[in-house]
Design an enzyme around this catalytic site. Structure first.
Site, PDB file in Angstrom:
ATOM      1  CG  HIS A   1       7.410  -3.548  87.001  1.00  5.88           C
ATOM      2  ND1 HIS A   1       7.197  -4.506  86.048  1.00  5.88           N
ATOM      3  CD2 HIS A   1       6.208  -2.979  87.250  1.00  5.88           C
ATOM      4  CE1 HIS A   1       5.918  -4.540  85.728  1.00  5.88           C
ATOM      5  NE2 HIS A   1       5.296  -3.627  86.445  1.00  5.88           N
TER       6      HIS A   1
ATOM      7  CG  MET B   1      11.034 -10.064  77.269  1.00  6.61           C
ATOM      8  SD  MET B   1      10.205  -8.971  78.440  1.00  6.61           S
ATOM      9  CE  MET B   1       8.505  -9.364  78.057  1.00  6.61           C
ATOM     10  NE  ARG B   2      13.625 -17.483  77.429  1.00  8.29           N
ATOM     11  CZ  ARG B   2      12.672 -18.181  76.824  1.00  8.29           C
ATOM     12  NH1 ARG B   2      11.841 -18.911  77.525  1.00  8.29           N
ATOM     13  NH2 ARG B   2      12.560 -18.170  75.522  1.00  8.29           N
TER      14      ARG B   2
ATOM     15  N   GLY C   1      17.480  -2.883  75.126  1.00  6.02           N
ATOM     16  CA  GLY C   1      18.701  -2.662  75.900  1.00  6.02           C
ATOM     17  C   GLY C   1      18.977  -1.217  76.260  1.00  6.02           C
ATOM     18  CB  SER C   2      17.006   1.902  76.478  1.00  5.96           C
ATOM     19  OG  SER C   2      15.948   1.582  77.342  1.00  5.96           O
ATOM     20  CG  ASN C   3      16.469   0.187  81.672  1.00  4.09           C
ATOM     21  OD1 ASN C   3      16.531   1.075  82.513  1.00  4.09           O
ATOM     22  ND2 ASN C   3      15.359  -0.086  81.001  1.00  4.09           N
TER      23      ASN C   3
ATOM     24  CE  LYS D   1      11.675 -21.112  84.407  1.00  5.54           C
ATOM     25  NZ  LYS D   1      10.632 -20.178  84.050  1.00  5.54           N
TER      26      LYS D   1
ATOM     27  CG  ASN E   1      12.718  -6.836  87.404  1.00  4.92           C
ATOM     28  OD1 ASN E   1      13.221  -6.726  86.276  1.00  4.92           O
ATOM     29  ND2 ASN E   1      11.412  -6.868  87.579  1.00  4.92           N
TER      30      ASN E   1
HETATM   31  C1  GRF Z   1      11.924  -1.521  80.662  1.00  7.58           C
HETATM   32  O1  GRF Z   1      10.785  -0.717  80.514  1.00  7.58           O
HETATM   33  C2  GRF Z   1      11.922  -2.206  81.999  1.00  7.58           C
HETATM   34  O2  GRF Z   1      11.267  -1.477  82.989  1.00  7.58           O
HETATM   35  C3  GRF Z   1      11.185  -3.487  81.729  1.00  7.58           C
HETATM   36  O3  GRF Z   1      11.578  -3.862  80.426  1.00  7.58           O
HETATM   37  C4  GRF Z   1      11.929  -2.695  79.686  1.00  7.58           C
HETATM   38  C5  GRF Z   1      13.280  -2.942  79.088  1.00  7.58           C
HETATM   39  O4  GRF Z   1      13.632  -1.924  78.192  1.00  7.58           O
HETATM   40  N1  GRF Z   1      11.475  -4.476  82.738  1.00  7.58           N
HETATM   41  P1  GRF Z   1      15.088  -1.863  77.582  1.00  7.58           P
HETATM   42  O5  GRF Z   1      15.323  -3.163  76.825  1.00  7.58           O
HETATM   43  O6  GRF Z   1      16.067  -1.685  78.697  1.00  7.58           O
HETATM   44  O7  GRF Z   1      15.081  -0.691  76.641  1.00  7.58           O
END
Ligand code: GRF
Length: 201
Positions: free
Chosen positions: A108, A89-90, A11-13, A64, A106
């Protein structure tokens, strides 16, 4: 605009987005975290920011469509206009993606279309790429694919380790994702010349 973040892990983002919203760099409301992993650190982060969490375990649903229908119901109840995937992750079904066309974004950790998939940083490092980066994009029916919103390149230095590269990539992510969301919220994005405003779709 009411935003939902979907996340499964650290969850750093989420944290970077929540901070940008709290400080009003993004003028929107972070209304909801959708999380499919009860052990994810992102849940604590949401608590700290007072963001409502909906924890949904795939195993509790027969298939699903059932699982996604529940998510759709919650998104509707919460009047969500923009879905922000941040390490969810889905893979979302085509039906789900089409239903929220141009409303899902999203991030990436590579310069798409290079290094798709869930080990993008490692893959770029192992490949010996000299340049990699971060991409924020609208989500379409294909994995790690769709109209690009922002990209930032990063040089891989001779002395970079996987760990140093990961740290640099994440630092870029934490600036780039809030910026992309801000552009989205301000309706400053176009896809093929047509203005996109998630709330109007
Ligand atoms: C990030 O590197 C993002 O680019 C990818 O998943 C990771 C999530 O990291 N899609 P965080 O959980 O936000 O730390």
């Amino acid at each position: 605009m009411r935003i939902a973040v979907f996340a499964s892990g650290r969850g750093s983002n989420f944290n970077a987005i929540a901070k940008a919203i709290k400080s009003q760099k993004i003028k929107a409301s972070l209304a909801l975290l959708i999380c499919d992993n009860p052990d994810a650190a992102v849940i604590l982060k949401a608590k700290r920011f007072g963001v409502k969490t909906f924890l949904i375990k795939r195993a509790d649903y027969k298939d699903k469509p059932d699982f996604e229908n529940k998510i759709i119901q919650v998104l509707q109840e919460e009047k969500i206009s923009l879905i922000v995937l941040a390490g969810f992750m889905r893979i979302l079904s085509n039906d789900f993606v089409l239903r929220f066309k141009n409303k899902i974004i999203n991030i990436h950790p590579s310069l798409l279309p290079a290094f798709k998939g869930s080990h993008a940083i490692l893959d770029a490092f192992n490949y010996g790429a000299k340049v990699t980066g971060v991409t924020v994009h609208f989500v379409d029916e294909l994995m790690d694919h769709g109209p690009i919103i922002l990209q930032q390149a990063l040089k891989i230095e001779e002395n970079d380790t996987l760990e140093s590269l990961e740290a640099k990539i994440h630092k870029i992510e934490h600036r780039l994702y809030p910026e992309a969301i801000r552009l989205c919220v301000q309706a400053r994005l176009k896809i093929k010349g047509r203005k996109v405003h998630p709330a109007l779709h």
